[in-house]
Write a protein that holds these residues in place. Structure first.
Motif, PDB file in Angstrom:
ATOM      1  N   MET A   1      47.411  57.735  49.609  1.00 40.06           N
ATOM      2  CA  MET A   1      46.836  56.573  50.454  1.00 40.06           C
ATOM      3  C   MET A   1      45.357  56.493  49.804  1.00 40.06           C
ATOM      4  N   VAL A   2      44.614  57.464  49.459  1.00 44.67           N
ATOM      5  CA  VAL A   2      43.192  57.343  48.876  1.00 44.67           C
ATOM      6  C   VAL A   2      43.271  56.577  47.818  1.00 44.67           C
ATOM      7  N   GLU A   3      44.167  56.859  46.893  1.00 43.43           N
ATOM      8  CA  GLU A   3      44.354  56.065  45.637  1.00 43.43           C
ATOM      9  C   GLU A   3      44.745  54.626  45.794  1.00 43.43           C
ATOM     10  N   GLN A   4      45.412  54.379  46.724  1.00 44.75           N
ATOM     11  CA  GLN A   4      45.848  52.995  46.971  1.00 44.75           C
ATOM     12  C   GLN A   4      44.633  52.318  47.627  1.00 44.75           C
ATOM     13  N   GLN A   5      43.697  53.076  48.534  1.00 44.14           N
ATOM     14  CA  GLN A   5      42.595  52.370  48.953  1.00 44.14           C
ATOM     15  C   GLN A   5      41.689  51.972  47.868  1.00 44.14           C
ATOM     16  N   ASP A   6      41.356  52.974  46.740  1.00 43.14           N
ATOM     17  CA  ASP A   6      40.445  52.832  45.825  1.00 43.14           C
ATOM     18  C   ASP A   6      41.091  51.612  44.817  1.00 43.14           C
ATOM     19  N   ARG A   7      42.075  51.320  44.728  1.00 43.92           N
ATOM     20  CA  ARG A   7      42.458  49.955  44.048  1.00 43.92           C
ATOM     21  C   ARG A   7      42.344  48.742  44.691  1.00 43.92           C
ATOM     22  N   VAL A   8      42.039  48.834  46.001  1.00 40.87           N
ATOM     23  CA  VAL A   8      41.789  47.521  46.731  1.00 40.87           C
ATOM     24  C   VAL A   8      40.661  46.847  46.122  1.00 40.87           C
ATOM     25  N   PRO A   9      39.467  47.354  46.302  1.00 45.54           N
ATOM     26  CA  PRO A   9      38.379  46.856  45.736  1.00 45.54           C
ATOM     27  C   PRO A   9      38.517  46.199  44.428  1.00 45.54           C
ATOM     28  N   GLY A  10      39.461  46.786  43.505  1.00 43.72           N
ATOM     29  CA  GLY A  10      39.472  46.201  42.193  1.00 43.72           C
ATOM     30  C   GLY A  10      40.442  45.080  42.084  1.00 43.72           C
ATOM     31  N   ARG A  11      41.220  45.128  43.251  1.00 43.19           N
ATOM     32  CA  ARG A  11      42.242  43.809  43.351  1.00 43.19           C
ATOM     33  C   ARG A  11      41.360  42.667  43.755  1.00 43.19           C
ATOM     34  N   LEU A  12      40.573  42.860  44.761  1.00 43.28           N
ATOM     35  CA  LEU A  12      39.726  41.849  45.270  1.00 43.28           C
ATOM     36  C   LEU A  12      38.771  41.290  44.402  1.00 43.28           C
ATOM     37  N   LEU A  13      38.065  42.431  43.515  1.00 41.42           N
ATOM     38  CA  LEU A  13      37.266  41.716  42.483  1.00 41.42           C
ATOM     39  C   LEU A  13      37.851  40.759  41.524  1.00 41.42           C
ATOM     40  N   ARG A  14      39.326  41.222  40.960  1.00 41.56           N
ATOM     41  CA  ARG A  14      40.007  40.538  40.222  1.00 41.56           C
ATOM     42  C   ARG A  14      40.257  38.960  40.821  1.00 41.56           C
ATOM     43  N   HIS A  15      40.771  39.021  42.026  1.00 46.12           N
ATOM     44  CA  HIS A  15      40.982  38.057  42.791  1.00 46.12           C
ATOM     45  C   HIS A  15      39.895  36.905  42.998  1.00 46.12           C
ATOM     46  N   GLY A  16      38.752  37.610  43.276  1.00 48.07           N
ATOM     47  CA  GLY A  16      37.637  36.709  43.439  1.00 48.07           C
ATOM     48  C   GLY A  16      36.946  36.269  41.965  1.00 48.07           C
ATOM     49  N   SER A  17      37.234  36.932  40.897  1.00 46.30           N
ATOM     50  CA  SER A  17      37.062  36.387  39.468  1.00 46.30           C
ATOM     51  C   SER A  17      38.153  35.439  39.319  1.00 46.30           C
ATOM     52  N   GLY A  18      39.147  35.507  39.591  1.00 51.46           N
ATOM     53  CA  GLY A  18      40.160  34.496  39.326  1.00 51.46           C
ATOM     54  C   GLY A  18      39.688  33.196  40.301  1.00 51.46           C
ATOM     55  N   SER A  19      39.470  33.452  41.401  1.00 49.89           N
ATOM     56  CA  SER A  19      39.021  32.133  42.323  1.00 49.89           C
ATOM     57  C   SER A  19      37.966  31.241  41.630  1.00 49.89           C
ATOM     58  N   ILE A  20      37.025  32.128  40.985  1.00 47.54           N
ATOM     59  CA  ILE A  20      35.699  31.330  40.352  1.00 47.54           C
ATOM     60  C   ILE A  20      36.060  30.622  39.257  1.00 47.54           C
ATOM     61  N   SER A  21      37.062  31.470  38.474  1.00 52.53           N
ATOM     62  CA  SER A  21      37.279  30.681  37.010  1.00 52.53           C
ATOM     63  C   SER A  21      38.085  29.428  37.477  1.00 52.53           C
ATOM     64  N   ALA A  22      39.031  29.426  38.521  1.00 53.66           N
ATOM     65  CA  ALA A  22      39.609  28.399  38.867  1.00 53.66           C
ATOM     66  C   ALA A  22      39.024  27.217  39.427  1.00 53.66           C
ATOM     67  N   LEU A  23      37.793  27.565  40.015  1.00 55.55           N
ATOM     68  CA  LEU A  23      36.935  26.397  40.790  1.00 55.55           C
ATOM     69  C   LEU A  23      36.325  25.787  39.341  1.00 55.55           C
ATOM     70  N   VAL A  24      35.965  26.713  38.515  1.00 53.86           N
ATOM     71  CA  VAL A  24      35.137  26.160  37.278  1.00 53.86           C
ATOM     72  C   VAL A  24      36.136  25.337  36.458  1.00 53.86           C
ATOM     73  N   PHE A  25      37.227  25.581  36.414  1.00 52.92           N
ATOM     74  CA  PHE A  25      38.009  24.869  35.444  1.00 52.92           C
ATOM     75  C   PHE A  25      38.409  23.458  36.272  1.00 52.92           C
ATOM     76  N   ALA A  26      38.629  23.578  37.575  1.00 52.89           N
ATOM     77  CA  ALA A  26      38.799  22.367  38.322  1.00 52.89           C
ATOM     78  C   ALA A  26      37.664  21.396  38.276  1.00 52.89           C
ATOM     79  N   ALA A  27      36.537  22.076  38.427  1.00 52.49           N
ATOM     80  CA  ALA A  27      35.359  21.111  38.479  1.00 52.49           C
ATOM     81  C   ALA A  27      35.321  20.521  37.001  1.00 52.49           C
ATOM     82  N   GLY A  28      35.580  21.037  36.193  1.00 57.23           N
ATOM     83  CA  GLY A  28      35.443  20.537  34.676  1.00 57.23           C
ATOM     84  C   GLY A  28      36.469  19.296  34.825  1.00 57.23           C
ATOM     85  N   ALA A  29      37.800  19.524  35.141  1.00 58.91           N
ATOM     86  CA  ALA A  29      38.674  18.462  35.188  1.00 58.91           C
ATOM     87  C   ALA A  29      38.249  17.175  36.082  1.00 58.91           C
ATOM     88  N   VAL A  30      37.803  17.442  37.014  1.00 57.45           N
ATOM     89  CA  VAL A  30      37.248  16.477  38.053  1.00 57.45           C
ATOM     90  C   VAL A  30      36.123  15.785  37.357  1.00 57.45           C
TER      91      VAL A  30
END
Length: 308
Positions: A1-30
């Protein structure tokens, strides 16, 4: 359980990084797409659609080929069926969208054709209601309706002349262009093919088809500024614009980046007004409605994703 909880911040960080990259690419297209109507209008004033389209597809093919050569990604084995699906998505999204859009530009006032062709984000929202299970379908439906009303106000209030000055072909092709781009935006994130591999074959097909079109119309090679502008339309709005948008959708799906997509008709319309098109208070009200609708769609999609 602890190991699973430790992985959550990493997943959120990767998800946030992906969202920022997606918005940057989308803004460039627009940013690139926003210049498409203005540059296309200037070229169509002195060149037929076939020549402008040939230069566009040639420029886009060069960009996609350069990206493919620089990419270190190895293509995964695909079945013949998957390859055909990828080719169909690329062809409809790139060739269908751009050819129909430029036929519309040549057949009706560019400011009207531009706004009608860029109703595709609203069509994507409508598809979400029909094909998925949004948390608040009524909100998405209302936002789409408000967005279409806003587009109509921008079109009808943007010029001194009366509305609907083009012929029927222009309106049908502008609407068809929007349908093609909406289809591409929904499907591109669902195919495993990378954007450069997805778009390069379609661009090459576009080069061949538009060259034959030029031969039929009588081909004269543009020179100087016109040649540079034609290649820019291919390398910029068509080439890098499609590549950036495809990357954004593969990173984020059709969620938050849809908010950015709604800004394209507004930004391109403002650029057209700087070239002499008149923007009235009615058009400004329409622009506000379009932006408001995109914000509502973006908020609903973001909340839905956060609850998954």
């Amino acid at each position: 359980m602890v190991e699973q909880q430790d992985r959550v911040p990493g997943r959120l960080l990767r998800h946030g990084s992906g969202s920022i990259s997606a918005l940057v690419f989308a803004a460039g297209a627009v940013a690139l797409w926003s210049t498409n109507a203005l540059v296309g209008k200037s070229l169509l004033a002195s060149h037929p659609v076939s020549q402008v389209q040939f230069l566009q597809f040639a420029g886009a093919a060069l960009v996609f080929a350069a990206i493919r050569l620089m990419s270190r990604e190895r293509a995964a084995p695909v079945t013949a069926g998957a390859a055909l699906i990828s080719l169909a998505v690329g062809f409809i999204g790139l060739v269908g969208t751009m050819v129909l859009q430029y036929i519309a530009f040549a057949s009706m006032p560019v400011i009207e054709a531009n706004l009608m062709a860029y109703t595709w984000p609203l069509m994507v929202a409508a598809a979400v209601i029909a094909l998925q299970n949004p948390r608040r379908p009524a909100l998405l439906g209302l936002a789409a309706v408000v967005g279409f009303i806003g587009v109509a106000l921008v079109i009808s209030g943007g010029r001194n002349q009366s509305w609907l000055q083009g012929d029927l072909v222009g309106y049908l092709t502008a609407f068809g262009s929007a349908l093609c781009m909406a289809f591409y935006s929904i499907m591109v994130g669902r195919v495993a093919t990378s954007p450069d591999r997805l778009l390069l074959p379609s661009a090459l097909i576009g080069v061949v088809l538009t060259f034959l079109w030029c031969v039929r119309d009588g081909f004269t090679w543009p020179v100087g500024t016109d040649l540079a502008l034609g290649l820019y339309l291919g390398a910029g709005p068509m080439g890098l614009g499609y590549y950036f948008w495809s990357r954004a959708l593969k990173l984020e799906g059709s969620g938050k980046v849809a908010v950015v997509a709604y800004l394209t008709p507004i930004a391109s319309t403002l650029l057209l007004t700087l070239s002499g098109e008149r923007l009235t208070m009615t058009a400004i009200v329409g622009a506000v409605l379009v932006i408001g609708s995109c914000v509502a769609v973006g908020v609903e999609r973001s909340e839905a994703e956060n609850h998954v």
